[in-house]
Design an enzyme around this catalytic site. Structure first.
Site, PDB file in Angstrom:
ATOM      1  N   TYR A 125      22.151  16.001  -2.547  1.00  0.00           N
ATOM      2  CA  TYR A 125      23.709  15.355  -2.039  1.00  0.00           C
ATOM      3  C   TYR A 125      23.062  14.192  -2.516  1.00  0.00           C
ATOM      4  CZ  TYR A 125      26.588  14.378   1.348  1.00  0.00           C
ATOM      5  OH  TYR A 125      27.814  13.766   2.240  1.00  0.00           O
ATOM      6  N   ASP A 179      19.342   8.699  -6.553  1.00  0.00           N
ATOM      7  CA  ASP A 179      19.274   8.144  -5.418  1.00  0.00           C
ATOM      8  C   ASP A 179      18.787   7.787  -4.382  1.00  0.00           C
ATOM      9  OD1 ASP A 179      21.361   8.136  -3.241  1.00  0.00           O
ATOM     10  OD2 ASP A 179      22.271  10.275  -3.825  1.00  0.00           O
ATOM     11  N   LYS A 182      21.969   3.592   3.645  1.00  0.00           N
ATOM     12  CA  LYS A 182      20.794   4.037   5.372  1.00  0.00           C
ATOM     13  C   LYS A 182      20.482   3.036   5.560  1.00  0.00           C
ATOM     14  CE  LYS A 182      21.493   9.284   4.546  1.00  0.00           C
ATOM     15  NZ  LYS A 182      21.952   9.642   5.784  1.00  0.00           N
TER      16      LYS A 182
HETATM   17  C1  LIG Z   1      20.937  11.089  -1.096  1.00  0.00           C
HETATM   18  C2  LIG Z   1      22.301  11.082  -0.737  1.00  0.00           C
HETATM   19  N1  LIG Z   1      22.474  10.257  -1.588  1.00  0.00           N
HETATM   20  C3  LIG Z   1      24.166   9.795  -0.520  1.00  0.00           C
HETATM   21  C4  LIG Z   1      24.385  10.362   1.035  1.00  0.00           C
HETATM   22  C5  LIG Z   1      25.765   9.402   0.911  1.00  0.00           C
HETATM   23  O1  LIG Z   1      25.758   8.991   2.142  1.00  0.00           O
HETATM   24  P1  LIG Z   1      26.906   8.402   2.830  1.00  0.00           P
HETATM   25  O2  LIG Z   1      26.991   9.044   3.931  1.00  0.00           O
HETATM   26  O3  LIG Z   1      26.818   6.502   3.176  1.00  0.00           O
HETATM   27  O4  LIG Z   1      28.062   7.813   2.022  1.00  0.00           O
HETATM   28  C6  LIG Z   1      23.657  10.624   0.960  1.00  0.00           C
HETATM   29  C7  LIG Z   1      23.592  11.272   3.291  1.00  0.00           C
HETATM   30  O5  LIG Z   1      22.821  11.457   3.703  1.00  0.00           O
HETATM   31  C8  LIG Z   1      22.313  10.499   0.822  1.00  0.00           C
HETATM   32  O6  LIG Z   1      21.522  11.354   1.608  1.00  0.00           O
END
Ligand SMILES: Cc1ncc(COP(=O)(O)O)c(C=O)c1O
Length: 457
Positions: free
Chosen positions: A153, A255, A283
Site C-alpha cells: 500500500y 516508502d 505519519k
Molecule cells: C506505506 C504507506 N504508504 C503510503 C500511505 C498513505 O499515507 P496517507 O494515508 O497519509 O495518505 C500509507 C498509509 O497507511 C502507508 O501505509
C-alpha cells in the site's frame, strides 16, 4: 461465525450504544459514515471523544489503551506535551502563509541528518509523498512503468492504487501477477504502467526487468510490508532490489510512511543499511499533525529546482505542522524514546509468546521497531498470497474481545499492526497482556471448532 465472536459482538454493542447511534446518523451524510474507508467496519466503528498519551475515550465514556494510534501515525502518543507546546505558540502567530519560513530548512536538516538524502520537499499526506516520488522517478528516467509489490500500500493516487488487496481469484500467475485496480475509476492505461511483483520474490522482479527492458522508472516498496500485518523481507532482499534497480537504470523508492519514524531514527534505511534513491515519509514524523515529505539526492530533487518537475500545495509547510514535526524530531523521537519503546514492545511480544504457548493458540507474533502484530497463521507468511489465508473471523474475535476489555490492540482490520508509543507505560503493557491472557484461551477453543474459515478478501 464462532460462538465466541458472537458473544464479543453482543458485549461490544451493549458497551457502545452512542457509537452505534453516531454511526447511523453519519451514514446519511457521509459514505459509510466515516472519512476514510479504512475506518468503516461491522457492526459500526467506535466513535472517539478524546485521547491523551497512550489512552483514549469513546463517546460512551469507555476508556481504552490505544495501540491503534491513528494507524501508526502517533508514535508520539496523543497530545505529546512538547508537540502541544510547539503548536500552541504557532496558533497565535499565524497558522499558514503560503510563504517560506525558517522551520522549513530546519526540518529538512533534521531529515537529512537521519536519512541518506540530500534534499527534501514537504507535503501533507503519505499519498502526496508517494505520488511525487513516482513522478520524480518517471522524470528522472524518462520512463513510465513502475513495479510495485502485490499487497503493498502506498496511498490513493492512481499509479499505486493497484493490487493492494486483490482477491485470491484475481491475483493470477505467481510469476507475473495481475495488475488489479484497487477499486473502480483507476484508468486502464495506469494498470499497464503499474506492474506487479510478489514481495520477497527477487526472481520475479528480475523477470519483469527482463520482460520490459529499459521501461521501468522505479521499484516502489514498503521496506517491511505493513499492510498485511507485518511481513519481514528475506535477508538480502533489499540489497538485491538495490542492485537490480541500479543495474537497470531504475530508481528504488523506499516508502517509509509507516517505517520512517518508528523503526529506527533513520528508518528502514538505517535498519537495513540501504540507500534508496527516494524516501517517502509521513505519519509519525508529524507527532499528530498532517506532515509528509519526500527526499532524495540533489540530482533527483534538482528536477524540481530546474522547473522540470512541478511540486506545490497550499498547505505545504504550514507552520503548525512544521512546528509539530520539529518538536517530534528533536524532543520526541530521541534515542531514549527509541529505547523505551523497544523495551516495552519486547515485553509485549514476550508476553504474547508465553500466552500463545500456554493457550495453544496457533498464531505467531512478529515485531519491528515500535510495531508488532499477532499473526493468525500457523507458520510465518512470506508474501501477500500467504496472508490471504488468514482466519478473519478469529481475528475479529481477538479485536473485539480486546476492545471489550479496554485495549485497542491495533487498528481495526487484520492487515494492520500495533504501535507502542513513547507515552505508553509498563502498566499499559501489563494491562494489554492481562486482557490477552483472558482472550487467548477462547481464541484457541474457537480455532479448534469445526467451521468454514472466512479468509481475507
Ligand atoms: C506505506 C504507506 N504508504 C503510503 C500511505 C498513505 O499515507 P496517507 O494515508 O497519509 O495518505 C500509507 C498509509 O497507511 C502507508 O501505509
Amino acid at each position: 461465525m464462532p460462538e465466541g465472536l458472537e458473544r464479543e459482538l453482543a458485549t461490544y454493542e451493549s458497551r457502545t450504544p452512542r457509537s452505534k447511534a453516531a454511526h447511523a446518523r453519519a451514514t446519511a451524510r457521509i459514505p459509510l459514515g466515516v472519512a476514510s474507508n479504512y475506518r468503516a467496519y461491522d457492526p459500526y466503528p467506535i466513535f472517539v471523544r478524546d485521547g491523551k498519551g497512550g489512552h483514549l475515550h469513546d463517546i460512551d465514556g469507555n476508556e481504552y489503551i490505544d495501540f491503534n494510534l491513528c494507524f501508526g501515525a502517533l508514535m508520539a502518543g496523543h497530545c505529546h506535551p512538547a508537540v502541544v507546546k510547539a503548536v500552541q505558540h504557532r496558533l497565535s502567530t499565524g497558522t499558514m502563509f503560503g510563504m517560506p519560513h525558517d522551520l522549513e530548512w530546519e526540518l529538512a536538516e533534521e531529515i537529512c541528518n537521519r536519512f541518506p538524502v540530500e534534499m527534501v520537499r514537504f507535503s501533507n499526506s503519505g499519498t502526496e509523498a508517494t505520488m511525487h516520488a513516482v513522478r520524480l522517478a518517471r522524470a528522472t528516467t524518462g520512463r513510465d512503468r513502475i513495479i510495485k509489490m502485490e499487497g503493498g500500500y502506498h496511498g490513493l493516487h492512481d499509479s499505486v492504487l493497484v493490487s493492494l488487496k486483490p482477491k485470491a481469484s484475481e491475483v493470477g500467475d505467481p510469476n507475473f501477477p495481475n495488475s488489479v485496480p484497487g477499486g473502480e475509476g483507476v484508468p486502464k492505461a495506469t494498470l499497464q504502467n503499474t506492474v506487479v511483483a510478489q514481495f520477497n520474490d527477487i526472481a520475479g522482479v528480475e523477470r519483469l526487468f527482463a520482460k520490459y527492458p529499459g521501461e521501468f522508472a522505479a521499484v516502489i516498496v514498503e521496506p517491511i510490508m505493513m499492510n498485511v500485518g507485518i511481513l519481514m523481507p528475506d535477508a538480502g532482499y533489499h540489497q538485491a532490489l538495490r542492485e537490480i534497480t541500479r543495474k537497470n537504470g531504475a530508481l528504488l523508492i523506499f516508502d517509509e510512511v509507516k517505517t520512517g519514524a518508528k523503526l529506527a531514527r533513520g528508518g528502514a534505511c538505517e535498519y537495513f543499511g540501504i540507500k534508496p534513491d527516494i524516501v517517502t515519509l509521513a505519519k509519525s514524523i508529524g507527532g499528530g499533525f498532517s506532515l509528509a515529505a519526500f527526499a532524495s539526492t540533489r540530482e533527483v530533487m534538482g528536477l524540481i529546482s530546474d522547473h522540470r518537475v512541478f511540486h506545490g500545495g497550499t498547505y505545504n509547510t504550514n507552520p503548525v505542522a512544521m512546528a509539530a514535526g520539529l518538536a517530534t524530531f528533536r524532543e520526541v523521537l530521541t534515542p531514549v524514546a527509541y529505547e523505551h519503546v523497544a523495551r516495552l514492545n519486547k515485553k509485549l511480544v514476550d508476553g504474547y509468546n508465553s500466552e500463545l504457548k500456554s493457550s495453544g493458540l496457533q498464531a505467531y507474533v512478529v515485531s519491528a521497531g515500535s510495531n508488532g502484530a499477532l499473526m493468525f497463521f500457523s507458520k510465518p507468511i512470506h508474501n501477500y498470497r500467504d496472508w490471504l489465508t488468514i482466519d478473519s473471523e478469529l481475528w475479529r474475535q481477538y479485536w473485539f474481545a480486546m476492545a471489550n476489555r479496554g485495549v485497542i490492540a491495533q487498528p481495526y482490520w487484520w492487515d494492520e499492526q500495533w504501535t507502542v508509543s513513547v507515552a505508553h507505560t509498563d502498566a499499559d503493557i501489563d494491562r494489554h497482556l492481562e486482557a490477552f491472557a483472558e482472550v487467548a484461551p477462547a481464541l484457541a477453543k474457537a480455532q479448534k471448532e469445526p467451521r468454514v474459515v472466512t479468509a481475507a478478501h
